[in-house]
Scaffold this motif. Sequence first.
Motif, PDB file in Angstrom:
ATOM      1  N   ALA A  36       0.809  -1.219   0.000  1.00 31.87           N
ATOM      2  CA  ALA A  36       0.000   0.000   0.000  1.00 31.87           C
ATOM      3  C   ALA A  36       0.843   1.270   0.000  1.00 31.87           C
ATOM      4  O   ALA A  36       0.344   2.349   0.291  1.00 31.87           O
ATOM      5  CB  ALA A  36      -0.941  -0.001   1.210  1.00 31.87           C
ATOM      6  N   THR A  37       2.108   1.168  -0.341  1.00 34.50           N
ATOM      7  CA  THR A  37       2.968   2.356  -0.360  1.00 34.50           C
ATOM      8  C   THR A  37       2.821   3.155  -1.650  1.00 34.50           C
ATOM      9  O   THR A  37       3.069   4.349  -1.666  1.00 34.50           O
ATOM     10  CB  THR A  37       4.445   1.944  -0.179  1.00 34.50           C
ATOM     11  N   SER A  38       2.394   2.529  -2.744  1.00 31.24           N
ATOM     12  CA  SER A  38       2.200   3.239  -4.004  1.00 31.24           C
ATOM     13  C   SER A  38       0.722   3.570  -4.203  1.00 31.24           C
ATOM     14  O   SER A  38      -0.143   3.089  -3.475  1.00 31.24           O
ATOM     15  CB  SER A  38       2.706   2.383  -5.174  1.00 31.24           C
ATOM     16  N   ASP A  39       0.453   4.382  -5.201  1.00 30.26           N
ATOM     17  CA  ASP A  39      -0.934   4.752  -5.497  1.00 30.26           C
ATOM     18  C   ASP A  39      -1.752   3.527  -5.918  1.00 30.26           C
ATOM     19  O   ASP A  39      -2.887   3.352  -5.489  1.00 30.26           O
ATOM     20  CB  ASP A  39      -0.991   5.812  -6.600  1.00 30.26           C
ATOM     21  N   LEU A  40      -1.187   2.705  -6.780  1.00 32.16           N
ATOM     22  CA  LEU A  40      -1.874   1.496  -7.204  1.00 32.16           C
ATOM     23  C   LEU A  40      -2.065   0.540  -6.024  1.00 32.16           C
ATOM     24  O   LEU A  40      -3.097  -0.123  -5.915  1.00 32.16           O
ATOM     25  CB  LEU A  40      -1.101   0.794  -8.329  1.00 32.16           C
ATOM     26  N   GLY A  41      -1.088   0.490  -5.132  1.00 27.20           N
ATOM     27  CA  GLY A  41      -1.199  -0.348  -3.939  1.00 27.20           C
ATOM     28  C   GLY A  41      -2.346   0.078  -3.052  1.00 27.20           C
ATOM     29  O   GLY A  41      -3.058  -0.764  -2.483  1.00 27.20           O
ATOM     30  N   VAL A  42      -2.571   1.375  -2.928  1.00 26.70           N
ATOM     31  CA  VAL A  42      -3.686   1.883  -2.121  1.00 26.70           C
ATOM     32  C   VAL A  42      -5.012   1.512  -2.766  1.00 26.70           C
ATOM     33  O   VAL A  42      -5.958   1.104  -2.084  1.00 26.70           O
ATOM     34  CB  VAL A  42      -3.562   3.419  -1.929  1.00 26.70           C
ATOM     35  N   VAL A  43      -5.091   1.619  -4.094  1.00 30.99           N
ATOM     36  CA  VAL A  43      -6.311   1.250  -4.809  1.00 30.99           C
ATOM     37  C   VAL A  43      -6.599  -0.236  -4.607  1.00 30.99           C
ATOM     38  O   VAL A  43      -7.740  -0.637  -4.340  1.00 30.99           O
ATOM     39  CB  VAL A  43      -6.196   1.600  -6.315  1.00 30.99           C
ATOM     40  N   MET A  44      -5.569  -1.063  -4.712  1.00 32.96           N
ATOM     41  CA  MET A  44      -5.736  -2.505  -4.511  1.00 32.96           C
ATOM     42  C   MET A  44      -6.138  -2.815  -3.075  1.00 32.96           C
ATOM     43  O   MET A  44      -6.932  -3.718  -2.823  1.00 32.96           O
ATOM     44  CB  MET A  44      -4.444  -3.253  -4.876  1.00 32.96           C
ATOM     45  N   PHE A  45      -5.594  -2.071  -2.126  1.00 37.53           N
ATOM     46  CA  PHE A  45      -5.926  -2.268  -0.712  1.00 37.53           C
ATOM     47  C   PHE A  45      -7.405  -1.973  -0.471  1.00 37.53           C
ATOM     48  O   PHE A  45      -8.096  -2.731   0.212  1.00 37.53           O
ATOM     49  CB  PHE A  45      -5.028  -1.368   0.141  1.00 37.53           C
TER      50      PHE A  45
END
Length: 152
Positions: free
Chosen positions: A32-41
């Motif tokens: 969740a450190t990247s923007d895409l990671g937050v979206v996936m989270f």
Amino acid sequence: MQNLRRGVPATLIFIPVLLLIFYGYSVMYANATSDLGVVMFVAFYVALVVPIGLFCYLFPIMGRFDLSLKELFRTSFALCLRHLPTTFILVLLVVELVIFVLEQWWPILFVPVVTAFLFSLFLERIFPKYLSEEERAVLEDRLPEEDEEDDE
């Protein structure tokens, strides 16, 4: 004894699913450190509503209805989707109470009772819709109309 025969296999099915959810959470949290990671989270959280919601309905249905294990899971899944706003509230309630218990140890003494009570407030509105007239009459502590006519 019959609930125990269905409850043990249901719990044994629930444990690996719960472990997969925790594993998925740890993977999503780590990424969740990247923007895409937050979206996936966030997508992971939204996707969890159905499996956790299924288990929110599973055990109360087991206590109320006499169904096989397969029918129990099918009915729980159907209620989970049919009553999605209530499912969302129940899942949110469970997640918040689990976090509360994990942060401090002493709430474990009363959280299961509070959870069951709060679940009953929501589920007692839903379950009567799926009962027969005779079962509703028993629930409301009155005799069914057929029995009253037979007594006369």
